[in-house]
Design a protein around this motif. Structure first.
Motif, mmCIF file in Angstrom:
data_model
loop_
_atom_site.group_PDB
_atom_site.id
_atom_site.type_symbol
_atom_site.label_atom_id
_atom_site.label_comp_id
_atom_site.label_asym_id
_atom_site.label_seq_id
_atom_site.Cartn_x
_atom_site.Cartn_y
_atom_site.Cartn_z
ATOM 1 N N PRO A 1 0.826 -1.213 0.000
ATOM 2 C CA PRO A 1 0.000 0.000 0.000
ATOM 3 C C PRO A 1 0.858 1.260 0.000
ATOM 4 O O PRO A 1 1.112 1.860 1.039
ATOM 5 C CB PRO A 1 -0.806 -0.139 1.290
ATOM 6 N N VAL A 2 1.327 1.685 -1.159
ATOM 7 C CA VAL A 2 2.322 2.762 -1.247
ATOM 8 C C VAL A 2 1.797 4.105 -0.754
ATOM 9 O O VAL A 2 2.579 4.991 -0.408
ATOM 10 C CB VAL A 2 2.856 2.901 -2.690
ATOM 11 N N ASP A 3 0.492 4.301 -0.734
ATOM 12 C CA ASP A 3 -0.061 5.588 -0.305
ATOM 13 C C ASP A 3 -0.719 5.525 1.072
ATOM 14 O O ASP A 3 -1.405 6.458 1.471
ATOM 15 C CB ASP A 3 -1.069 6.090 -1.339
ATOM 16 N N ASP A 4 -0.509 4.431 1.794
ATOM 17 C CA ASP A 4 -1.113 4.265 3.112
ATOM 18 C C ASP A 4 -0.124 4.711 4.178
ATOM 19 O O ASP A 4 0.893 4.051 4.420
ATOM 20 C CB ASP A 4 -1.502 2.803 3.319
ATOM 21 N N THR A 5 -0.420 5.834 4.839
ATOM 22 C CA THR A 5 0.517 6.351 5.837
ATOM 23 C C THR A 5 0.596 5.482 7.083
ATOM 24 O O THR A 5 1.503 5.636 7.897
ATOM 25 C CB THR A 5 0.113 7.775 6.257
ATOM 26 N N ALA A 6 -0.363 4.554 7.242
ATOM 27 C CA ALA A 6 -0.339 3.664 8.406
ATOM 28 C C ALA A 6 0.481 2.407 8.153
ATOM 29 O O ALA A 6 0.723 1.640 9.080
ATOM 30 C CB ALA A 6 -1.764 3.283 8.790
ATOM 31 N N ALA A 7 0.891 2.179 6.927
ATOM 32 C CA ALA A 7 1.630 0.960 6.593
ATOM 33 C C ALA A 7 3.102 1.112 6.974
ATOM 34 O O ALA A 7 3.781 2.019 6.469
ATOM 35 C CB ALA A 7 1.505 0.658 5.104
ATOM 36 N N PRO A 8 3.621 0.251 7.841
ATOM 37 C CA PRO A 8 5.042 0.340 8.193
ATOM 38 C C PRO A 8 5.922 0.104 6.969
ATOM 39 O O PRO A 8 5.576 -0.676 6.079
ATOM 40 C CB PRO A 8 5.225 -0.779 9.217
ATOM 41 N N ALA A 9 7.060 0.777 6.941
ATOM 42 C CA ALA A 9 7.987 0.636 5.815
ATOM 43 C C ALA A 9 9.076 -0.375 6.135
ATOM 44 O O ALA A 9 9.583 -0.435 7.251
ATOM 45 C CB ALA A 9 8.607 1.982 5.476
ATOM 46 N N VAL A 10 9.424 -1.163 5.132
ATOM 47 C CA VAL A 10 10.507 -2.146 5.227
ATOM 48 C C VAL A 10 11.402 -1.975 4.014
ATOM 49 O O VAL A 10 10.904 -1.875 2.880
ATOM 50 C CB VAL A 10 9.958 -3.588 5.266
ATOM 51 N N VAL A 11 12.705 -1.921 4.222
ATOM 52 C CA VAL A 11 13.673 -1.793 3.123
ATOM 53 C C VAL A 11 14.530 -3.050 3.091
ATOM 54 O O VAL A 11 15.100 -3.450 4.112
ATOM 55 C CB VAL A 11 14.558 -0.540 3.304
ATOM 56 N N LEU A 12 14.626 -3.674 1.908
ATOM 57 C CA LEU A 12 15.331 -4.949 1.753
ATOM 58 C C LEU A 12 16.576 -4.764 0.878
ATOM 59 O O LEU A 12 16.474 -4.286 -0.258
ATOM 60 C CB LEU A 12 14.395 -5.977 1.108
#
Length: 314
Positions: free
Chosen positions: A38-49
């Protein structure tokens, strides 16, 4: 046989990204970046791989598939790997520059993410540990199957006693300029022995073989020289965010001695998880466990929710 860059079906077939962009590193190197979930969901935590040597974003297919349901997952190809063009600059500093560029291109100011590195990807995180970009954006870190120094000397790919001869043989095997050729039964057996646990399922071996064999031999050789001389012990001590470590007990490339050394030196280590019988490719060999560790970190360590939209790449 086909030189596919990844398997086309099954749990290790890479899902289509929600968005693709190009991050530009400090020296102008162009990095292919994918954003899933969900790229536009501000509640979605971000993970970088960040993937390892000879791999690509396809290596994270299992994690992306599960996490993208409710996380914004950012994966990128290290320079020369996957869809990122090769660059004359191959060094730990270049790896750190590249990670900073990806964070800058995908995260809003002040936004934090769980950053996950496998093998050379873990070394990338350690190389960037003192950088402003990583310190500004890292909520927590997961290091999978990686080490900070003495990579060739500690490797057990060559089954003989430690010493100068084993180190010399290992250096020349891992740094070989020979092409890997197509993915054949023999090639799969060699890759399984060197990089995976003895109980690895055939579909796991096939997925890894497709990815590794797709790496250009010049890129493979160039980065093998960097890994041979790598010394990031100082970077470990600068990685002050909460950091968890995962390693397979049958890892021949970065044996558990590395994980234990990391745990002893990390300022805020959350512990080492040793996986019995597993090899170097832990995100593929133990996908549920690695994904679970990432979820746990994302839930435990708060992330700033200032994200509005992914920055467009050049």
């Amino acid at each position: 046989m086909s030189r596919l860059m990844h398997v086309a079906t099954g749990p290790y077939a890479p899902p289509a990204p929600a968005r693709e962009l190009t991050a530009i590193s400090a020296d102008g190197a162009r990095l292919h970046v994918e954003v899933h979930g969900p790229v536009d969901d501000t509640a979605a935590p971000a993970v970088v791989l960040a993937h390892g040597w000879t791999c690509s974003t396809a290596f994270w297919a299992a994690q992306i598939r599960e996490l993208a349901v409710d996380h914004r997952v950012i994966a990128y190809d290290q320079r020369g790997h996957g869809r990122s063009p090769a660059s004359p600059a191959c060094s730990s500093d270049a790896l750190a520059d590249d990670l900073e560029a990806v964070l800058e291109a995908t995260l809003a100011p002040g936004e934090k993410a769980v950053i996950v590195g496998h093998s050379m990807g873990g070394m990338t995180v350690m190389a960037a540990a003192g950088r402003p970009g990583l310190r500004a954006h890292a909520a927590a870190v997961l290091l999978c199957s990686t080490g900070a120094s003495r990579l060739v000397a500690e490797s057990t790919v060559v089954p003989m006693r430690p010493g100068r001869l084993r180190t010399w043989l290992t250096k020349h095997i891992l740094g070989s300029r020979a092409p890997l050729g197509p993915v054949t039964p023999v090639a799969r057996s060699i890759l399984k022995y060197a990089t995976m646990g003895p109980g690895s399922a055939p579909h796991m071996v096939e997925a890894c073989a497709r990815i590794v064999h797709a790496c250009p031999r010049r890129v493979r050789h160039a980065w093998s020289n960097v890994l041979d001389l790598l010394d990031l012990d100082h970077g470990v001590r600068q990685l002050t965010v909460p950091t968890a470590v995962v390693v397979g007990t049958a890892d021949r490339l970065t044996p558990p001695v590395h994980a234990r050394s990391l745990a002893a030196a990390l300022p805020h280590c959350l512990g080492v998880t040793e996986l019995p019988g597993l090899g170097h490719m832990t995100p593929v060999e133990a996908p549920e466990l690695v994904t679970g560790k990432i979820r746990e970190l994302a839930m435990t360590y708060p992330q700033a929710k200032t994200y509005t939209q992914v920055k467009e790449g050049a």
